[in-house]
Design a protein around this motif. Structure first.
Motif, PDB file in Angstrom:
ATOM      1  N   ASP A   1     -15.390 -25.260  38.391  1.00 55.44           N
ATOM      2  CA  ASP A   1     -16.492 -24.456  38.900  1.00 55.44           C
ATOM      3  C   ASP A   1     -17.174 -23.733  37.744  1.00 55.44           C
ATOM      4  O   ASP A   1     -16.535 -23.367  36.749  1.00 55.44           O
ATOM      5  N   TYR A   2     -18.468 -23.504  37.880  1.00 54.14           N
ATOM      6  CA  TYR A   2     -19.177 -22.766  36.838  1.00 54.14           C
ATOM      7  C   TYR A   2     -20.390 -22.080  37.437  1.00 54.14           C
ATOM      8  O   TYR A   2     -20.895 -22.465  38.502  1.00 54.14           O
TER       9      TYR A   2
ATOM     10  N   ASP B   1     -12.098 -18.263  42.351  1.00 55.53           N
ATOM     11  CA  ASP B   1     -13.219 -17.447  42.832  1.00 55.53           C
ATOM     12  C   ASP B   1     -14.180 -17.275  41.660  1.00 55.53           C
ATOM     13  O   ASP B   1     -14.011 -16.389  40.817  1.00 55.53           O
ATOM     14  N   VAL B   2     -15.196 -18.130  41.600  1.00 56.98           N
ATOM     15  CA  VAL B   2     -16.061 -18.160  40.425  1.00 56.98           C
ATOM     16  C   VAL B   2     -16.848 -16.870  40.255  1.00 56.98           C
ATOM     17  O   VAL B   2     -17.319 -16.559  39.137  1.00 56.98           O
ATOM     18  N   ALA B   3     -16.978 -16.075  41.292  1.00 63.29           N
ATOM     19  CA  ALA B   3     -17.682 -14.797  41.179  1.00 63.29           C
ATOM     20  C   ALA B   3     -16.990 -13.860  40.191  1.00 63.29           C
ATOM     21  O   ALA B   3     -17.628 -12.957  39.630  1.00 63.29           O
ATOM     22  N   ARG B   4     -15.700 -14.074  39.951  1.00 68.83           N
ATOM     23  CA  ARG B   4     -14.967 -13.220  39.018  1.00 68.83           C
ATOM     24  C   ARG B   4     -15.499 -13.361  37.597  1.00 68.83           C
ATOM     25  O   ARG B   4     -15.329 -12.461  36.766  1.00 68.83           O
ATOM     26  N   VAL B   5     -16.149 -14.469  37.316  1.00 68.48           N
ATOM     27  CA  VAL B   5     -16.673 -14.719  35.966  1.00 68.48           C
ATOM     28  C   VAL B   5     -17.774 -13.708  35.606  1.00 68.48           C
ATOM     29  O   VAL B   5     -18.047 -13.471  34.430  1.00 68.48           O
TER      30      VAL B   5
ATOM     31  N   SER C   1     -21.466 -20.698  32.551  1.00 68.36           N
ATOM     32  CA  SER C   1     -20.269 -19.866  32.486  1.00 68.36           C
ATOM     33  C   SER C   1     -19.187 -20.490  33.365  1.00 68.36           C
ATOM     34  O   SER C   1     -19.104 -20.207  34.567  1.00 68.36           O
ATOM     35  N   PRO C   2     -18.360 -21.368  32.810  1.00 69.23           N
ATOM     36  CA  PRO C   2     -17.329 -22.035  33.610  1.00 69.23           C
ATOM     37  C   PRO C   2     -16.158 -21.104  33.910  1.00 69.23           C
ATOM     38  O   PRO C   2     -15.967 -20.084  33.250  1.00 69.23           O
ATOM     39  N   GLN C   3     -15.381 -21.485  34.933  1.00 67.66           N
ATOM     40  CA  GLN C   3     -14.173 -20.736  35.279  1.00 67.66           C
ATOM     41  C   GLN C   3     -12.945 -21.583  34.962  1.00 67.66           C
ATOM     42  O   GLN C   3     -12.819 -22.717  35.424  1.00 67.66           O
ATOM     43  N   CYS C   4     -12.037 -20.996  34.190  1.00 63.78           N
ATOM     44  CA  CYS C   4     -10.802 -21.684  33.820  1.00 63.78           C
ATOM     45  C   CYS C   4      -9.837 -21.700  35.012  1.00 63.78           C
ATOM     46  O   CYS C   4      -9.690 -20.682  35.705  1.00 63.78           O
TER      47      CYS C   4
END
Length: 228
Positions: free
Chosen positions: A30-31, A61-65, A86-89
């Protein structure tokens, strides 16, 4: 059912032959994607910035990015002159383990959007600082400049970064990632003949990213670089 000797072996025992592995990487990540306000209104290509978050923002939860960095700034309404990805690990992973996936994500963004491939930039904080060093080391030809914050890398491989302008940031009082991790990378890149800047915040602890990403000079510095 057992395999015949022809199926099991590429060659007769005692022989050496040439073989080729052909496979396709399958990744899922996700990004968040930000397009400048004028994107699509102008017939132009845009600089691209990839932002790698820290360990606390991993998960599904990609919003955390949006907790920090450029992803936070644009979520708060900032207008920036970059396409920002801005990808999520994944929760159990670590950015230096995800370089192949991040490379595939860059390929997708470049293919789908109007990206100026001579102006692709990379930055990240903490775990993302480690990821910045690792990804740039893996694909040094892809980046016009990088800015790792409170991270570290592999000094023995720093010569791969000698042609990538680098601006490193770290807090002197960081008790999570020692400033020595940045210092050793800066010295190794210098020794290899690279172009590297180092900003130390004497009073900062681990959070050296807020004042870095709030500083317009960082983005001016990025935009002053393009690949030769």
């Amino acid at each position: 059912m057992g395999c015949s000797s022809e199926q099991r072996y590429a060659a007769e025992p005692g022989e050496q032959t040439v073989a080729k592995l052909h496979t396709q990487l399958s990744v899922e990540m996700d990004y968040l994607l930000y397009l400048p306000e004028d994107y699509g209104r102008q017939n132009r290509q845009w600089p691209l910035m990839m932002f790698l978050h820290g360990a606390g923002e991993r998960g599904s939860d990609v919003a955390r990015v949006t907790a920090h960095g450029p992803a936070k700034l644009v979520s708060q309404g900032a207008d920036m002159e970059f396409i920002i990805v801005s990808p999520q690990c994944p929760a159990q992973s670590w950015w230096p383990q995800e370089t192949a996936a991040l490379g595939a994500l860059l390929d997708q963004i470049v293919k789908k959007y109007d990206v100026d491939t001579q102006r692709v930039y990379l930055t990240g904080l903490s775990m993302g600082g480690f990821g910045t060093f690792a990804l740039a080391r893996t694909y040094p030809e892809r980046f016009a400049a990088i800015a790792p914050i409170c991270g570290g890398g592999e000094p023995l491989l720093a010569s791969r970064l000698k042609d990538v302008p680098t601006w490193v940031f770290h807090g002197e009082r960081d008790n999570i990632v020692p400033i020595s991790r940045s210092r050793e990378m800066v010295e190794a890149i210098k020794k290899a003949g690279g172009d590297v800047k180092f900003t130390v915040y004497p009073q900062a602890d681990h959070n050296s990213w807020d004042q870095t990403y709030d500083n317009p000079e960082l983005y001016k510095w990025f935009l002053s670089h393009s690949k030769k």
